[in-house]
Design an enzyme around this catalytic site. Structure first.
Site, PDB file in Angstrom:
ATOM      1  N   ARG A 231      -4.618  -2.387   1.417  1.00  0.00           N
ATOM      2  CA  ARG A 231      -3.699  -2.390   0.499  1.00  0.00           C
ATOM      3  C   ARG A 231      -3.295  -1.103  -0.252  1.00  0.00           C
ATOM      4  NH1 ARG A 231      -2.871  -5.118   3.944  1.00  0.00           N
ATOM      5  NH2 ARG A 231      -2.366  -7.297   4.193  1.00  0.00           N
TER       6      ARG A 231
ATOM      7  N   CYS B 117       1.273  -1.723   2.133  1.00  0.00           N
ATOM      8  CA  CYS B 117      -0.009  -1.678   3.189  1.00  0.00           C
ATOM      9  C   CYS B 117      -0.480  -0.334   3.031  1.00  0.00           C
ATOM     10  CB  CYS B 117       0.583  -2.359   4.472  1.00  0.00           C
ATOM     11  SG  CYS B 117       1.851  -1.342   5.215  1.00  0.00           S
TER      12      CYS B 117
ATOM     13  N   HIS C 213       7.688  -3.204   1.770  1.00  0.00           N
ATOM     14  CA  HIS C 213       7.307  -2.501   3.008  1.00  0.00           C
ATOM     15  C   HIS C 213       7.125  -1.184   2.955  1.00  0.00           C
ATOM     16  CE1 HIS C 213       7.529  -5.684   6.187  1.00  0.00           C
ATOM     17  NE2 HIS C 213       8.660  -6.132   5.657  1.00  0.00           N
TER      18      HIS C 213
END
Lengths: 230, 58
Positions: free
Chosen positions: A207, A198, A129
């Site tokens: 990405r 991300c 994340h």
């Protein structure tokens, strides 16, 4: 059904919706981080326990199944390594878990199933994340060539070195986790590592990728690698 | 709506206030425990893999 009643009901609905939104923001920005930090600590604890219970010493005196001639396959959803990236913080350490399912990424970094094992020829690809759930890769764009990515699987330290600045690509670009990653500049087989997260920070249109190659390994018994501070 | 709930709570003002507080906390708990964990993956912050890390990844 007076005008007063309609106005009052409408205001109550607006206030309720506003409160809900504020609560969702609190949940996303704050609460997921609290839960994720907790879960990651849990996974790190699991690993430490595993490693202290079955140390490498078992090689000599376990009569059981032949010791680690062929390493055990990673189990989906189970942690198997710890990653350190000094650039992201001297105390930055996260568990690496097999698989990239949503629930895995809530508890640590996810190793793409089907990509190479740690330290072998091929591409060891890991996703994490950028924001929410502990923000593990928040400072991803600060990674620079030469930065160390250090991993341990309980017996060996693996030091990877980043080779280029983070590379932005589209979500469908699975070539970046190929054994010889596309667009990475590597042109032959090697022991590579790929990190994905991300981009932009709060979005999902792209990405962000970084690649590293295996620089050195050393047994755990020899102490922490020089790339790690402290 | 809130006026209606308030009028239908039993007891005097203090008891009503206490029950309201408990109700609010219960709602927040249900939201954080069940509703938001369901809703949050629908937001874009979860997409950190290339091709969702799904079957396409050999």
């Amino acid at each position: 059904m007076t005008v007063r009643w309609i106005v009052r009901t409408l205001s109550e609905i607006c206030v309720t919706a506003g409160t809900l939104i504020v609560l969702l923001v609190v949940y996303t920005l704050f609460w997921t981080g609290v839960r994720a930090d907790d879960a990651m600590d849990g996974e790190l604890g699991t690993l430490r326990e595993q490693w202290s219970a079955a140390p490498a010493a078992g090689h000599h005196d376990t009569p059981g199944p032949a010791p680690s001639a062929r390493p055990r396959p990673y189990e989906a959803g189970r942690p198997f390594a710890v990653m350190y990236i000094p650039r992201l913080g001297t105390d930055w350490s996260k568990p690496v878990i097999e698989g990239t399912a949503t629930d895995v990424l809530k508890r640590g970094l996810g190793h793409y199933a089907g990509t190479a094992r740690l330290g072998v020829v091929g591409n060891f690809a890991v996703a994490g994340h950028r924001r929410t759930y502990g923000d593990p890769f928040k400072d991803f764009p600060r990674l620079r060539p030469g930065d160390a990515v250090v991993l341990t699987d309980g017996t060996t330290w693996f030091t990877y070195r980043i080779d280029r600045r983070p590379y932005t690509t589209l979500p469908s670009d699975i070539g970046v986790i190929d054994p010889v990653p596309r667009a990475s500049g590597y042109n032959g087989p090697g022991r590579y590592l790929t990190l994905t997260t991300c981009e932009p920070e709060w979005g999902h249109s792209h990405r962000l990728i970084t690649w590293a190659h295996l620089d050195s390994t050393q047994p755990l018994a020899q102490g922490r690698p020089s790339a790690l501070p402290g | 709506m809130y006026g209606w709930i308030w009028r239908h709570l039993p007891g005097n003002t203090w008891v009503k206030a206490l029950i309201s507080l408990v109700l609010v906390l219960a709602v927040v708990f249900v939201l954080f425990q069940y509703v938001f964990p369901w809703a949050e993956p629908l937001l874009p912050f979860n997409d950190v893999t290339v091709d969702q890390g799904m079957a396409a990844v050999r």
